[in-house]
Write a protein that holds these residues in place. Structure first.
Motif, mmCIF file in Angstrom:
data_model
loop_
_atom_site.group_PDB
_atom_site.id
_atom_site.type_symbol
_atom_site.label_atom_id
_atom_site.label_comp_id
_atom_site.label_asym_id
_atom_site.label_seq_id
_atom_site.Cartn_x
_atom_site.Cartn_y
_atom_site.Cartn_z
ATOM 1 N N UNK A 86 -1.074 19.290 46.609
ATOM 2 C CA UNK A 86 -0.141 19.469 45.505
ATOM 3 C C UNK A 86 0.387 20.891 45.350
ATOM 4 N N UNK A 87 -0.295 21.883 45.921
ATOM 5 C CA UNK A 87 0.086 23.280 45.717
ATOM 6 C C UNK A 87 0.582 23.850 47.042
ATOM 7 N N UNK A 88 1.798 24.418 47.014
ATOM 8 C CA UNK A 88 2.416 24.936 48.233
ATOM 9 C C UNK A 88 2.965 26.345 47.999
ATOM 10 N N UNK A 89 3.038 27.107 49.083
ATOM 11 C CA UNK A 89 3.791 28.355 49.103
ATOM 12 C C UNK A 89 5.092 28.099 49.852
ATOM 13 N N UNK B 24 12.603 29.309 57.350
ATOM 14 C CA UNK B 24 11.859 28.847 56.189
ATOM 15 C C UNK B 24 10.389 28.630 56.543
ATOM 16 N N UNK B 25 9.589 28.479 55.496
ATOM 17 C CA UNK B 25 8.189 28.120 55.653
ATOM 18 C C UNK B 25 7.715 27.352 54.438
ATOM 19 N N UNK B 26 6.836 26.386 54.668
ATOM 20 C CA UNK B 26 6.187 25.652 53.582
ATOM 21 C C UNK B 26 4.735 25.481 53.982
ATOM 22 N N UNK B 27 3.829 26.050 53.194
ATOM 23 C CA UNK B 27 2.413 26.028 53.559
ATOM 24 C C UNK B 27 1.577 25.503 52.413
ATOM 25 N N UNK B 28 0.625 24.613 52.744
ATOM 26 C CA UNK B 28 -0.335 24.180 51.748
ATOM 27 C C UNK B 28 -1.221 25.357 51.346
#
Length: 452
Positions: free
Chosen positions: A387-390, A373-377
């Motif tokens: 508040x905004x992520x990919x 997985x990945x979570x990036x600002x």
């Protein structure tokens, strides 16, 4: 009695002269008509040459995706794969394959795509449901046949109906899976670890000192998921430890990592026959120790969803990069990036990441998959947004002998934006479609562990 001065010979002379004058006048008139015909010929009506009918676009499973001539071009499946197919105007193709393949289609050539409409429809439906559930901005996915590189699905939602493209905002026309570039986040950790394993700079069970935060190159690097103070390489992936990644890449030449990222296909457009983003991969001469560390865990570089799928396909495909295809029969090339043993080790490690961390999120009962997985600002107005992520996930199935490689990205979810909460379940649902359509049997035992 004739006048004495009027002789018969004069009468005959005048009559002959009049006759000659009339004859001359008639001859001149005939000549003028003849000359007029030579100088200004009658223009024949132009012969009408019928243009060849515009070629059709068809799917791999035999469905017509686009058919008919320009004035009456129709798209029988409506929005399905519309950003890939595109549409036409009065003079030719304007977007998508209608534009990219316009010369062939004008010649009347029919083109077959690698897309399976069943997989495409499922991917679009699953992504759309996720957008509605999380109030996200948009999403994309790419599904590859691992060995051939054929794209079974290339989805970008929300989409549009090409039969009514003029009524749709232009941003809906965008083939986001191929064009949109974003920072992928922790999903890149798997590719970094693969490079270091391949170079013999670590092993799956090498241990590192990994506190929950660390000062490194003038910055504070933090971890999110709680973990032990010492982690093996496999556990750095399992806990997605940023601190652990700084330990792994510390002292590694920038040129080495850059060479592998380039070999995965980052920093250059994918040759697909469609306009494509190349992503951002800076020259290694411009890397500082901090930028090298952040790039190792997916910040400071950008990719497209297709690039991410193709890079992970190297792990699934025994270490070989294979050129993806959207048109059936298009040339395909491959080259070695990792050794088969390194690729097998990574498949085992990434299966462990899923089974030991997000098993119910990414995996169906009775089947084994591998992925990260990945979570990036997201950068908004020049700064990383809080508040905004990919949200991303890239993986393959089945884990031991992959047949399919899948990458997913969702941008701007208002809820459940973590990759494990959002992108991983999307991967699971797409996997469910693939397993069902291609009748893959359950694997009741865990794949064997690869030796480091």
């Amino acid at each position: 009695m004739p006048h004495p001065l009027f002789h018969a010979s004069d009468f005959h002379l005048k009559r002959r002269a009049a006759s000659l004058a009339i004859a001359a006048l008639l001859a001149f008139a005939s000549l003028a008509v003849a000359l007029a015909g030579v100088i200004i010929p009658a223009r024949p009506a132009p012969a009408s040459v019928a243009a060849p009918p515009r070629g059709e676009l068809r799917s791999a499973d035999g469905r017509v995706l686009a058919g008919g001539d320009l004035p009456r071009r129709v798209y029988p499946l409506g929005p399905l794969a519309a950003p890939v197919i595109g549409f036409v105007g009065a003079s030719g193709g304007l977007e998508g394959l209608e534009r990219a393949s316009d010369p062939q289609l004008r010649r009347g050539e029919d083109l077959t795509l690698t897309l399976d409409t069943r997989v495409q429809a499922a991917a679009e439906s699953i992504l759309t449901e996720a957008l509605e559930r999380t109030d996200a901005e948009y999403a994309s996915a790419a599904v590859l046949d691992t060995r051939s590189g054929d794209l079974l699905a290339l989805a970008s939602v929300p989409g549009f109906d090409p039969n009514a493209w003029r009524a749709t905002p232009p941003d809906r026309w965008r083939n986001r899976a191929v064009l949109d570039e974003y920072e992928p986040g922790s999903v890149v950790k798997a590719l970094t670890v693969a490079a270091l394993l391949n170079e013999g700079r670590t092993t799956p069970d090498t241990q590192y000192d990994t506190p929950m935060w660390r000062r490194f190159a003038g910055a504070t690097i933090n971890d999110i998921v709680a973990h032990p103070p010492t982690l093996k390489t496999r556990q750095i992936l399992r806990y997605s430890s940023n601190v652990g990644m700084t330990r792994l890449v510390e002292g590694v030449p920038a040129e080495l990592l850059h060479r592998y990222f380039t070999a995965y296909g980052f920093g250059r457009p994918v040759r697909l026959g469609l306009p494509a983003g190349d992503g951002l991969l800076r020259d290694p001469a411009d890397w500082s120790p901090l930028t090298q560390a952040t790039q190792s865990f997916g910040q400071g570089l950008t990719v497209t969803t297709l690039q991410l799928a193709v890079a992970f396909n190297v792990l699934a495909n025994d270490g070989r990069y294979v050129t993806p295809r959207i048109l059936a029969g298009a040339p395909s090339t491959s080259r070695r990036v990792l050794t088969p043993q390194t690729a097998a080790t990574m498949r085992e490690l990434l299966h462990g990441v899923v089974d030991d961390g997000i098993k119910t999120k990414a995996e169906l009962p009775g089947y084994h998959v591998g992925g990260k997985t990945g979570t990036a600002q997201v950068v908004v107005d020049g700064r990383y947004s809080a508040q905004v992520f990919s949200s991303t996930f890239a993986g393959f199935l089945p884990a031991a002998r992959p047949r399919f490689t899948v990458a997913v990205m969702v941008r701007g979810a208002k809820r459940e934006y973590q990759g494990s909460q959002l992108a991983a379940p999307i991967f699971r649902e797409i996997s469910s479609t693939l397993l069902s359509l291609y009748a893959l049997r359950p694997e009741m035992v865990r794949p064997p562990t690869a030796e480091p």
